[in-house]
Write a protein that holds these residues in place. Structure first.
Motif, PDB file in Angstrom:
ATOM      1  N   ARG A  35       8.612  -3.293  -2.190  1.00  0.00           N
ATOM      2  CA  ARG A  35       7.389  -2.824  -2.849  1.00  0.00           C
ATOM      3  C   ARG A  35       7.185  -3.502  -4.188  1.00  0.00           C
ATOM      4  O   ARG A  35       8.116  -3.714  -4.939  1.00  0.00           O
ATOM      5  CB  ARG A  35       7.442  -1.315  -3.032  1.00  0.00           C
ATOM      6  CG  ARG A  35       7.390  -0.627  -1.696  1.00  0.00           C
ATOM      7  CD  ARG A  35       7.318   0.856  -1.824  1.00  0.00           C
ATOM      8  NE  ARG A  35       7.242   1.414  -0.485  1.00  0.00           N
ATOM      9  CZ  ARG A  35       6.490   2.437  -0.169  1.00  0.00           C
ATOM     10  NH1 ARG A  35       5.760   3.014  -1.076  1.00  0.00           N
ATOM     11  NH2 ARG A  35       6.464   2.880   1.065  1.00  0.00           N
ATOM     12  N   GLY A  36       5.931  -3.831  -4.448  1.00  0.00           N
ATOM     13  CA  GLY A  36       5.542  -4.425  -5.716  1.00  0.00           C
ATOM     14  C   GLY A  36       4.310  -3.717  -6.259  1.00  0.00           C
ATOM     15  O   GLY A  36       3.928  -2.650  -5.796  1.00  0.00           O
ATOM     16  N   GLU A  37       3.658  -4.331  -7.207  1.00  0.00           N
ATOM     17  CA  GLU A  37       2.438  -3.770  -7.795  1.00  0.00           C
ATOM     18  C   GLU A  37       1.287  -3.872  -6.796  1.00  0.00           C
ATOM     19  O   GLU A  37       0.761  -4.958  -6.562  1.00  0.00           O
ATOM     20  CB  GLU A  37       2.074  -4.533  -9.074  1.00  0.00           C
ATOM     21  CG  GLU A  37       3.027  -4.307 -10.216  1.00  0.00           C
ATOM     22  CD  GLU A  37       2.887  -2.917 -10.798  1.00  0.00           C
ATOM     23  OE1 GLU A  37       1.752  -2.418 -10.877  1.00  0.00           O
ATOM     24  OE2 GLU A  37       3.925  -2.336 -11.165  1.00  0.00           O
ATOM     25  N   GLY A  38       0.904  -2.790  -6.193  1.00  0.00           N
ATOM     26  CA  GLY A  38      -0.243  -2.761  -5.287  1.00  0.00           C
ATOM     27  C   GLY A  38       0.053  -3.278  -3.886  1.00  0.00           C
ATOM     28  O   GLY A  38      -0.304  -2.681  -2.911  1.00  0.00           O
ATOM     29  N   THR A  71       2.784 -10.955   2.629  1.00  0.00           N
ATOM     30  CA  THR A  71       2.462  -9.830   1.756  1.00  0.00           C
ATOM     31  C   THR A  71       1.411  -8.973   2.443  1.00  0.00           C
ATOM     32  O   THR A  71       0.682  -9.451   3.321  1.00  0.00           O
ATOM     33  CB  THR A  71       1.923 -10.302   0.393  1.00  0.00           C
ATOM     34  OG1 THR A  71       0.768 -11.094   0.610  1.00  0.00           O
ATOM     35  CG2 THR A  71       2.961 -11.081  -0.373  1.00  0.00           C
ATOM     36  N   GLY A  72       1.329  -7.726   2.044  1.00  0.00           N
ATOM     37  CA  GLY A  72       0.346  -6.833   2.643  1.00  0.00           C
ATOM     38  C   GLY A  72       0.373  -5.478   1.988  1.00  0.00           C
ATOM     39  O   GLY A  72       1.164  -5.231   1.073  1.00  0.00           O
ATOM     40  N   PRO A  73      -0.483  -4.584   2.450  1.00  0.00           N
ATOM     41  CA  PRO A  73      -0.559  -3.235   1.887  1.00  0.00           C
ATOM     42  C   PRO A  73       0.756  -2.472   2.071  1.00  0.00           C
ATOM     43  O   PRO A  73       1.481  -2.697   3.040  1.00  0.00           O
ATOM     44  CB  PRO A  73      -1.675  -2.567   2.678  1.00  0.00           C
ATOM     45  CG  PRO A  73      -2.380  -3.648   3.393  1.00  0.00           C
ATOM     46  CD  PRO A  73      -1.444  -4.791   3.515  1.00  0.00           C
ATOM     47  N   ARG A  74       1.028  -1.572   1.158  1.00  0.00           N
ATOM     48  CA  ARG A  74       2.248  -0.774   1.235  1.00  0.00           C
ATOM     49  C   ARG A  74       2.284   0.077   2.503  1.00  0.00           C
ATOM     50  O   ARG A  74       1.296   0.681   2.877  1.00  0.00           O
ATOM     51  CB  ARG A  74       2.333   0.162   0.037  1.00  0.00           C
ATOM     52  CG  ARG A  74       2.694  -0.520  -1.218  1.00  0.00           C
ATOM     53  CD  ARG A  74       2.816   0.499  -2.312  1.00  0.00           C
ATOM     54  NE  ARG A  74       3.501  -0.103  -3.444  1.00  0.00           N
ATOM     55  CZ  ARG A  74       3.948   0.559  -4.471  1.00  0.00           C
ATOM     56  NH1 ARG A  74       3.770   1.848  -4.530  1.00  0.00           N
ATOM     57  NH2 ARG A  74       4.555  -0.067  -5.445  1.00  0.00           N
TER      58      ARG A  74
END
Length: 65
Positions: free
Chosen positions: A33-36, A50-53
């Motif tokens: 998990r990262g920022e957003g 990368t993609g949505p949480r």
């Protein structure tokens, strides 16, 4: 005899409708998990994206060899 015919048709229909382009059944995604957005890594083939949480990728991103 009718049962054999129905069975063959059922198997063919299952094969046709269960095929998913970009199948990820062999992919095992791990989320960081990262920022957003999250960073996803496949421990099976090493692909990254990368993609949505919380939403695992739906297609295999394995590099073509």
């Amino acid at each position: 005899m009718i049962f054999a015919g129905v069975f063959v048709v059922a198997v063919i229909l299952l094969l046709v409708f269960n095929y998913r382009h970009g199948d990820t059944r062999k992919c095992r995604w791990r989320e960081r998990r990262g920022e957003g957005q999250s960073s996803w890594t496949c421990v099976q083939c090493g692909a990254t994206t990368t993609g949505p949480r919380g939403e695992t990728p739906e297609i295999c991103l394995r590099p073509k060899a």
